[in-house]
Scaffold this motif. Structure first.
Motif, PDB file in Angstrom:
ATOM      1  N   UNK A 153     -16.115   2.494 -20.372  1.00 20.57           N
ATOM      2  CA  UNK A 153     -16.616   1.910 -21.606  1.00 20.57           C
ATOM      3  C   UNK A 153     -18.057   2.347 -21.788  1.00 20.57           C
ATOM      4  N   UNK A 154     -18.363   3.020 -22.902  1.00 24.63           N
ATOM      5  CA  UNK A 154     -19.717   3.537 -23.060  1.00 24.63           C
ATOM      6  C   UNK A 154     -20.272   3.242 -24.439  1.00 24.63           C
ATOM      7  N   UNK A 155     -21.588   3.221 -24.502  1.00 35.63           N
ATOM      8  CA  UNK A 155     -22.326   3.033 -25.747  1.00 35.63           C
ATOM      9  C   UNK A 155     -23.366   4.133 -25.824  1.00 35.63           C
ATOM     10  N   UNK A 156     -23.345   4.909 -26.892  1.00 33.79           N
ATOM     11  CA  UNK A 156     -24.283   6.012 -27.041  1.00 33.79           C
ATOM     12  C   UNK A 156     -25.610   5.481 -27.561  1.00 33.79           C
ATOM     13  N   UNK A 157     -26.701   5.827 -26.874  1.00 31.41           N
ATOM     14  CA  UNK A 157     -28.041   5.460 -27.332  1.00 31.41           C
ATOM     15  C   UNK A 157     -28.467   6.414 -28.436  1.00 31.41           C
ATOM     16  N   UNK A 158     -28.874   5.883 -29.560  1.00 27.67           N
ATOM     17  CA  UNK A 158     -29.356   6.727 -30.643  1.00 27.67           C
ATOM     18  C   UNK A 158     -30.825   7.025 -30.422  1.00 27.67           C
ATOM     19  N   UNK A 159     -31.174   8.292 -30.312  1.00 30.34           N
ATOM     20  CA  UNK A 159     -32.563   8.686 -30.066  1.00 30.34           C
ATOM     21  C   UNK A 159     -33.058   9.681 -31.112  1.00 30.34           C
ATOM     22  N   UNK A 160     -32.470   9.639 -32.299  1.00 33.95           N
ATOM     23  CA  UNK A 160     -32.955  10.496 -33.374  1.00 33.95           C
ATOM     24  C   UNK A 160     -32.393  11.901 -33.347  1.00 33.95           C
ATOM     25  N   UNK A 161     -31.404  12.144 -32.500  1.00 34.91           N
ATOM     26  CA  UNK A 161     -30.824  13.491 -32.420  1.00 34.91           C
ATOM     27  C   UNK A 161     -29.446  13.485 -33.063  1.00 34.91           C
ATOM     28  N   UNK A 162     -29.070  14.620 -33.668  1.00 33.14           N
ATOM     29  CA  UNK A 162     -27.690  14.764 -34.101  1.00 33.14           C
ATOM     30  C   UNK A 162     -26.913  15.430 -32.969  1.00 33.14           C
ATOM     31  N   UNK A 163     -25.649  15.662 -33.163  1.00 33.61           N
ATOM     32  CA  UNK A 163     -24.791  16.173 -32.102  1.00 33.61           C
ATOM     33  C   UNK A 163     -24.908  17.693 -32.022  1.00 33.61           C
ATOM     34  N   UNK A 164     -26.042  18.173 -31.566  1.00 28.80           N
ATOM     35  CA  UNK A 164     -26.284  19.607 -31.425  1.00 28.80           C
ATOM     36  C   UNK A 164     -26.773  19.884 -30.011  1.00 28.80           C
ATOM     37  N   UNK A 165     -26.997  21.147 -29.721  1.00 28.80           N
ATOM     38  CA  UNK A 165     -27.465  21.512 -28.393  1.00 28.80           C
ATOM     39  C   UNK A 165     -28.868  20.952 -28.169  1.00 28.80           C
ATOM     40  N   UNK A 166     -29.059  20.280 -27.044  1.00 24.76           N
ATOM     41  CA  UNK A 166     -30.362  19.708 -26.711  1.00 24.76           C
ATOM     42  C   UNK A 166     -30.626  19.929 -25.226  1.00 24.76           C
ATOM     43  N   UNK A 167     -31.903  19.722 -24.824  1.00 26.47           N
ATOM     44  CA  UNK A 167     -32.240  19.840 -23.414  1.00 26.47           C
ATOM     45  C   UNK A 167     -31.726  18.651 -22.612  1.00 26.47           C
ATOM     46  N   UNK A 168     -31.550  17.521 -23.270  1.00 25.79           N
ATOM     47  CA  UNK A 168     -30.984  16.372 -22.564  1.00 25.79           C
ATOM     48  C   UNK A 168     -30.403  15.389 -23.572  1.00 25.79           C
ATOM     49  N   UNK A 169     -29.514  14.560 -23.084  1.00 23.56           N
ATOM     50  CA  UNK A 169     -28.974  13.468 -23.889  1.00 23.56           C
ATOM     51  C   UNK A 169     -28.819  12.250 -22.990  1.00 23.56           C
ATOM     52  N   UNK A 170     -28.805  11.077 -23.565  1.00 26.96           N
ATOM     53  CA  UNK A 170     -28.731   9.836 -22.804  1.00 26.96           C
ATOM     54  C   UNK A 170     -27.599   8.976 -23.343  1.00 26.96           C
ATOM     55  N   UNK A 171     -26.784   8.467 -22.435  1.00 24.21           N
ATOM     56  CA  UNK A 171     -25.737   7.524 -22.828  1.00 24.21           C
ATOM     57  C   UNK A 171     -25.740   6.321 -21.889  1.00 24.21           C
ATOM     58  N   UNK A 172     -25.327   5.194 -22.418  1.00 23.66           N
ATOM     59  CA  UNK A 172     -25.168   3.994 -21.609  1.00 23.66           C
ATOM     60  C   UNK A 172     -23.696   3.792 -21.297  1.00 23.66           C
ATOM     61  N   UNK A 173     -23.395   3.537 -20.032  1.00 17.39           N
ATOM     62  CA  UNK A 173     -22.025   3.244 -19.622  1.00 17.39           C
ATOM     63  C   UNK A 173     -21.977   1.794 -19.187  1.00 17.39           C
ATOM     64  N   UNK A 174     -21.207   0.982 -19.870  1.00 17.35           N
ATOM     65  CA  UNK A 174     -21.092  -0.431 -19.542  1.00 17.35           C
ATOM     66  C   UNK A 174     -20.072  -0.576 -18.420  1.00 17.35           C
ATOM     67  N   UNK A 175     -20.526  -0.944 -17.231  1.00 15.89           N
ATOM     68  CA  UNK A 175     -19.645  -1.039 -16.073  1.00 15.89           C
ATOM     69  C   UNK A 175     -19.325  -2.490 -15.777  1.00 15.89           C
ATOM     70  N   UNK A 176     -18.560  -2.712 -14.700  1.00 11.74           N
ATOM     71  CA  UNK A 176     -18.169  -4.065 -14.351  1.00 11.74           C
ATOM     72  C   UNK A 176     -19.321  -4.882 -13.786  1.00 11.74           C
ATOM     73  N   UNK A 177     -20.391  -4.232 -13.315  1.00 13.82           N
ATOM     74  CA  UNK A 177     -21.493  -4.956 -12.678  1.00 13.82           C
ATOM     75  C   UNK A 177     -22.864  -4.654 -13.270  1.00 13.82           C
ATOM     76  N   UNK A 178     -22.999  -3.594 -14.063  1.00 13.10           N
ATOM     77  CA  UNK A 178     -24.328  -3.197 -14.531  1.00 13.10           C
ATOM     78  C   UNK A 178     -24.201  -2.237 -15.696  1.00 13.10           C
ATOM     79  N   UNK A 179     -25.346  -1.905 -16.278  1.00 12.81           N
ATOM     80  CA  UNK A 179     -25.411  -0.846 -17.285  1.00 12.81           C
ATOM     81  C   UNK A 179     -25.874   0.420 -16.583  1.00 12.81           C
TER      82      UNK A 179
END
Length: 305
Positions: free
Chosen positions: A65-91
């Motif tokens: 289960x994941x939630x994408x963090x919006x950081x002002x980027x569209x879905x193009x090639x970037x040097x990095x991207x960040x996503x949040x994964x909602x797990x059973x014990x933590x983010x």
């Protein structure tokens, strides 16, 4: 197996472009609490086209289960991207980046820039979870040799200069102009710089700014409690009370004496000359003898032993 462990196992076994995985943030620093997410940095081959879509479809195990963090980027090639994964014990906070980002950072000359210092602390202290070819170990070794072991040469002098400049400006705003908010802002920055000086003089990179003045971090310094007390004193000091403002600088001087060595770099604590020299001159120039009386109780530069 926890969802976090399953995500890391998936990355190491099923994603060939993953070159290394590290643990960063508060879990690595030992400052985590119930509100902390777990920061995992995933270093990928430079030719891997990183995008949010790729990260959420190929870099996560089925059913995560994941939630994408919006950081002002569209879905193009970037040097990095960040996503949040909602797990059973933590983010689980996954930062996916190209290895060239670390390589480019390692090629920089050390600088006093705050973002550089924070990145340097992160890169050199991140905990390696997966590094089969030693790419992280190689970069960390270089950074320690190039920037960490030499902080006494490249970090202490400009830090001391910035501290001295801020000290003089704060005295002007708080003692001469009684600018309440401006003085409080400068004095807070002064305490931050003094903490950074304390860590750097101990041969340790200053922690990230959000933790810099945390009591549990400051316990590592000779008078960390004094820095915390300075913040408390600052918050209840008004520039309408000159004696109280000078009391802050006397307390600051005591922490300086505890934290800073008396070597050549700090000989005389020269910044205190704003009281003994500059304000004395201004008192005569402006015809304000009250300033002379005021500075009699101010911190004095040290004299040679």
């Amino acid at each position: 197996m926890t969802t976090t462990a399953r995500c890391i196992e998936h990355l190491t076994r099923n994603v060939p472009s993953v070159e290394a995985i590290t643990l960063c943030g508060s879990h690595r620093q030992g400052t985590s609490d119930i509100y902390s997410d777990r920061d995992i940095w995933v270093f990928c081959a430079n030719d891997e086209p990183i995008s949010e879509q790729l990260a959420t479809t190929a870099f996560l195990p089925a059913g995560a289960d994941c939630e994408v963090l919006f950081e002002g980027r569209d879905d193009t090639l970037t040097d990095h991207t960040v996503i949040n994964v909602l797990t059973d014990t933590e983010v689980l906070n996954l930062k996916i980046l190209h290895t060239r980002v670390l390589t480019a950072f390692s090629a920089q000359d050390p600088t006093l820039d705050g973002q550089y210092l924070e990145d340097l602390e992160n890169y050199t202290t991140m905990q390696v979870l997966h590094d089969p070819t030693g790419v992280i170990a190689t970069h960390q070794g270089w950074l320690r040799h190039h920037a960490v072991d030499t902080i006494g040469d490249w970090l202490l002098p400009p830090l001391a200069s910035r501290y001295a400049s801020t000290y003089w400006r704060s005295v002007y705003q708080g003692v001469l102009r009684t600018e309440e908010h401006a003085w409080r802002h400068l004095a807070t920055h002064l305490i931050e710089l003094l903490a950074q000086l304390g860590f750097a003089q101990a041969g340790v990179l200053p922690p990230p700014r959000k933790w810099l003045l945390s009591p549990r971090i400051l316990t590592a310094l000779p008078d960390g409690a004094g820095l915390t007390a300075l913040l408390d004193q600052l918050h209840c000091t008004s520039t309408t009370n000159p004696d109280a403002v000078l009391g802050f600088y006397r307390a600051l001087a005591a922490v300086e004496d505890a934290l800073l060595h008396t070597g050549e770099l700090y000989a005389g604590m020269w910044w205190r000359g704003v009281f003994t020299e500059r304000i004395t001159h201004l008192a005569h120039h402006t015809g304000r003898p009250d300033l002379l009386a005021l500075t009699q109780a101010a911190p004095r530069p040290r004299t040679a032993p």
